[in-house]
Design a protein around this motif. Sequence first.
Motif, PDB file in Angstrom:
ATOM      1  N   UNK A  15     -33.311  -8.251-131.088  1.00 15.66           N
ATOM      2  CA  UNK A  15     -32.415  -9.405-131.142  1.00 15.66           C
ATOM      3  C   UNK A  15     -31.728  -9.507-132.494  1.00 15.66           C
ATOM      4  N   UNK A  16     -32.462  -9.245-133.560  1.00 20.14           N
ATOM      5  CA  UNK A  16     -31.866  -9.304-134.897  1.00 20.14           C
ATOM      6  C   UNK A  16     -30.785  -8.241-135.060  1.00 20.14           C
ATOM      7  N   UNK A  17     -31.003  -7.053-134.537  1.00 19.52           N
ATOM      8  CA  UNK A  17     -29.989  -5.990-134.621  1.00 19.52           C
ATOM      9  C   UNK A  17     -28.728  -6.380-133.834  1.00 19.52           C
ATOM     10  N   UNK A  18     -28.923  -6.931-132.636  1.00 18.75           N
ATOM     11  CA  UNK A  18     -27.777  -7.356-131.838  1.00 18.75           C
ATOM     12  C   UNK A  18     -27.016  -8.479-132.536  1.00 18.75           C
ATOM     13  N   UNK A  19     -27.745  -9.408-133.115  1.00 15.56           N
ATOM     14  CA  UNK A  19     -27.116 -10.514-133.842  1.00 15.56           C
ATOM     15  C   UNK A  19     -26.327  -9.981-135.031  1.00 15.56           C
ATOM     16  N   UNK A  20     -26.906  -9.043-135.759  1.00 17.18           N
ATOM     17  CA  UNK A  20     -26.214  -8.469-136.917  1.00 17.18           C
ATOM     18  C   UNK A  20     -24.932  -7.764-136.485  1.00 17.18           C
ATOM     19  N   UNK A  21     -24.972  -7.070-135.357  1.00 16.91           N
ATOM     20  CA  UNK A  21     -23.792  -6.347-134.872  1.00 16.91           C
ATOM     21  C   UNK A  21     -22.717  -7.311-134.367  1.00 16.91           C
ATOM     22  N   UNK A  22     -23.127  -8.364-133.677  1.00 11.39           N
ATOM     23  CA  UNK A  22     -22.163  -9.294-133.084  1.00 11.39           C
ATOM     24  C   UNK A  22     -21.548 -10.242-134.101  1.00 11.39           C
ATOM     25  N   UNK A  23     -22.311 -10.708-135.051  1.00 11.10           N
ATOM     26  CA  UNK A  23     -21.844 -11.702-136.004  1.00 11.10           C
ATOM     27  C   UNK A  23     -21.241 -11.052-137.239  1.00 11.10           C
ATOM     28  N   UNK A  24     -21.661  -9.851-137.546  1.00 14.43           N
ATOM     29  CA  UNK A  24     -21.152  -9.166-138.734  1.00 14.43           C
ATOM     30  C   UNK A  24     -21.940  -9.478-139.985  1.00 14.43           C
ATOM     31  N   UNK A  25     -23.140 -10.033-139.827  1.00 15.92           N
ATOM     32  CA  UNK A  25     -24.010 -10.305-140.968  1.00 15.92           C
ATOM     33  C   UNK A  25     -25.214  -9.367-140.867  1.00 15.92           C
ATOM     34  N   UNK A  26     -25.132  -8.199-141.508  1.00 15.90           N
ATOM     35  CA  UNK A  26     -26.224  -7.232-141.353  1.00 15.90           C
ATOM     36  C   UNK A  26     -27.435  -7.502-142.234  1.00 15.90           C
ATOM     37  N   UNK A  27     -27.378  -8.549-143.078  1.00 14.60           N
ATOM     38  CA  UNK A  27     -28.487  -8.818-143.987  1.00 14.60           C
ATOM     39  C   UNK A  27     -29.169 -10.124-143.557  1.00 14.60           C
ATOM     40  N   UNK A  28     -30.493 -10.081-143.462  1.00 16.07           N
ATOM     41  CA  UNK A  28     -31.265 -11.275-143.121  1.00 16.07           C
ATOM     42  C   UNK A  28     -32.250 -11.553-144.243  1.00 16.07           C
ATOM     43  N   UNK A  29     -32.626 -12.835-144.360  1.00 14.50           N
ATOM     44  CA  UNK A  29     -33.653 -13.222-145.325  1.00 14.50           C
ATOM     45  C   UNK A  29     -34.448 -14.366-144.714  1.00 14.50           C
TER      46      UNK A  29
END
Length: 108
Positions: free
Chosen positions: A76-90
């Motif tokens: 889910x985090x990978x899909x979110x990063x791809x869809x939203x354009x925010x590849x960095x999470x904290x």
Amino acid sequence: MSAQGRQTIASYSPCAEAERAVDYLSDQEFPGERVAIVGHGLHLVGQVVGRVGFGRAALSGAAPGALIDWIFGIRQARLQAANVGHPIVQPLEPGENWRWCYVHEAVV
């Protein structure tokens, strides 16, 4: 042990009573691997293989669920990063000070 070598030591009508009897035997340090619960008219024999403590029982139930949650969380985090354009999470947890980049697959 073969079915012919078994000796009946007690009979119980509901299976729950038989399970309580096995629990009692286990509490009295009777070797559980020598106990079987046999139902009449069934094609299944429940063989007791030993005693399992609370911690081991809890872990054996929780571990597969935690692994599946982790896998779906990463997906889910990978899909979110791809869809939203925010590849960095904290993390939002106070005191946690790390970041993960899904593009480089590294802590940044």
